[in-house]
Design a protein around this motif. Structure first.
Motif, mmCIF file in Angstrom:
data_model
loop_
_atom_site.group_PDB
_atom_site.id
_atom_site.type_symbol
_atom_site.label_atom_id
_atom_site.label_comp_id
_atom_site.label_asym_id
_atom_site.label_seq_id
_atom_site.Cartn_x
_atom_site.Cartn_y
_atom_site.Cartn_z
ATOM 1 N N GLU A 113 60.433 65.285 38.267
ATOM 2 C CA GLU A 113 59.376 64.632 38.461
ATOM 3 C C GLU A 113 58.445 64.520 37.248
ATOM 4 O OE1 GLU A 113 58.063 68.428 38.923
ATOM 5 O OE2 GLU A 113 59.587 67.467 39.924
ATOM 6 N N ALA A 114 57.774 63.279 37.118
ATOM 7 C CA ALA A 114 56.868 62.812 35.922
ATOM 8 C C ALA A 114 55.858 63.985 35.848
ATOM 9 C CB ALA A 114 56.294 61.602 36.092
ATOM 10 N N PRO A 115 55.227 64.370 34.850
ATOM 11 C CA PRO A 115 54.295 65.475 34.633
ATOM 12 C C PRO A 115 52.904 64.774 35.350
ATOM 13 C CG PRO A 115 54.606 64.370 32.425
ATOM 14 C CD PRO A 115 55.508 63.801 33.412
ATOM 15 N N ARG A 116 52.340 65.502 35.769
ATOM 16 C CA ARG A 116 50.848 65.053 36.829
ATOM 17 C C ARG A 116 49.858 64.441 35.688
ATOM 18 N NH1 ARG A 116 48.372 69.913 40.329
ATOM 19 N NH2 ARG A 116 50.557 69.221 41.184
ATOM 20 N N TYR A 117 49.732 65.188 34.491
ATOM 21 C CA TYR A 117 48.759 64.645 33.643
ATOM 22 C C TYR A 117 49.560 64.433 32.180
ATOM 23 C CZ TYR A 117 45.513 66.677 36.819
ATOM 24 O OH TYR A 117 44.769 67.217 37.970
ATOM 25 N N SER A 118 49.562 63.091 31.960
ATOM 26 C CA SER A 118 50.184 62.603 30.586
ATOM 27 C C SER A 118 49.445 61.527 29.966
ATOM 28 C CB SER A 118 51.772 62.372 30.803
ATOM 29 O OG SER A 118 51.916 61.390 31.669
ATOM 30 N N GLN A 119 49.812 61.171 28.900
ATOM 31 C CA GLN A 119 49.273 59.882 28.103
ATOM 32 C C GLN A 119 50.309 59.165 27.404
ATOM 33 O OE1 GLN A 119 45.639 60.704 26.210
ATOM 34 N NE2 GLN A 119 45.019 59.018 26.314
ATOM 35 N N VAL A 120 50.359 58.001 27.229
ATOM 36 C CA VAL A 120 51.370 57.312 26.580
ATOM 37 C C VAL A 120 50.352 56.654 25.471
ATOM 38 C CG1 VAL A 120 53.239 55.562 26.673
ATOM 39 C CG2 VAL A 120 53.000 56.950 28.297
ATOM 40 N N GLY A 121 50.990 56.776 24.067
ATOM 41 C CA GLY A 121 50.442 56.255 23.236
ATOM 42 C C GLY A 121 51.337 55.555 22.032
ATOM 43 N N GLN A 122 50.812 55.251 20.945
ATOM 44 C CA GLN A 122 51.719 54.290 20.118
ATOM 45 C C GLN A 122 51.264 54.976 18.693
ATOM 46 O OE1 GLN A 122 50.537 50.466 19.576
ATOM 47 N NE2 GLN A 122 52.164 49.706 18.095
ATOM 48 N N ILE A 123 52.174 55.243 17.962
ATOM 49 C CA ILE A 123 52.368 55.912 16.614
ATOM 50 C C ILE A 123 51.797 54.901 15.504
ATOM 51 C CG2 ILE A 123 53.430 57.225 15.048
ATOM 52 C CD1 ILE A 123 55.211 58.272 17.064
ATOM 53 N N VAL A 124 50.699 55.181 14.870
ATOM 54 C CA VAL A 124 50.000 54.483 13.920
ATOM 55 C C VAL A 124 50.663 55.160 12.481
ATOM 56 C CG1 VAL A 124 47.951 53.232 12.941
ATOM 57 C CG2 VAL A 124 48.341 53.718 15.510
ATOM 58 N N GLU A 125 51.402 54.460 11.688
ATOM 59 C CA GLU A 125 51.601 54.950 10.447
ATOM 60 C C GLU A 125 50.552 55.040 9.497
ATOM 61 O OE1 GLU A 125 53.182 52.185 11.605
ATOM 62 O OE2 GLU A 125 55.029 53.103 12.284
ATOM 63 N N GLY A 126 50.494 55.797 8.789
ATOM 64 C CA GLY A 126 49.505 55.927 7.664
ATOM 65 C C GLY A 126 49.725 55.048 6.262
ATOM 66 N N PRO A 127 48.773 54.841 5.438
ATOM 67 C CA PRO A 127 49.061 54.124 4.547
ATOM 68 C C PRO A 127 50.012 54.667 3.419
ATOM 69 C CG PRO A 127 46.943 55.110 4.035
ATOM 70 C CD PRO A 127 47.364 55.462 5.452
#
Length: 188
Positions: A113-127
């Protein structure tokens, strides 16, 4: 236990009524008190004050806050509750089956089962990663499934499918035809 007759019972009740009314006087026994109902004094009931006879109300130390139900808590930086969208479910399945995608690298199994608390994000590369580890706009995909499918070539999938089909047909008609062909070669 000793038996109490009617006269003793009436005396005890009369004394109890007087104690409740606030006049703790001794009462002389009355003959046939049960027959004479007018001799019994009326009971004045008093409502106990808050301090005297109230029941203590339990106060909860933890207040029910809706924020605690929607997040993992301050120790987990208020990680929000997982929103189970179809895209998230598909990405979670890909993460769970990542051992099949690359069998040479062993990965720890994830729970079903999927975790109860999670967050999906996007990786932003540095300069500083502009030329080294940056993905171009064409190479970026919206989901994890898209990223995985981009990395795996179709040739690998086709060869894997062919190997599975060959193994499945090894005991059927094709296997028997190969066996007969080998016998004919041996005769001639």
């Amino acid at each position: 236990m000793a038996k109490i007759n009617n006269q003793q019972m009436s005396e005890l009740l009369l004394q109890a009524e007087q104690r409740l009314s606030g006049n703790p006087m001794t009462v002389a026994p009355i003959e046939n008190a049960l027959d004479k109902t007018e001799t019994v004094a009326a009971v004045a009931a008093t409502i106990p004050t808050e301090k005297e006879g109230s029941v203590r109300v339990v106060k909860h130390d933890k207040t029910s806050n809706t924020k605690t139900k929607d997040s993992a808590g301050s120790n987990w930086f208020d990680l929000p509750k997982t929103v189970l969208t179809p895209e998230f479910k598909r990405d979670w399945q890909v993460l769970r089956m990542r051992g099949l995608l690359d069998p040479k690298h062993q990965k720890k199994a994830l729970r079903a089962e999927a975790p109860r608390y999670s967050q999906v994000g996007q990786i932003v590369e540095g300069p500083t990663e502009f030329f080294s580890a940056r993905l171009t706009h064409k190479e970026r995909r919206q989901t994890i499934l898209g990223e995985v499918m981009r990395d795996h070539s179709n040739d690998k999938m086709k060869s894997k499918y062919a190997a599975i089909q060959k193994k499945k047909t090894s005991g059927k008609k094709a296997f028997y035809q190969k066996l007969v062909a080998q016998r004919r070669k041996g005769r001639g």
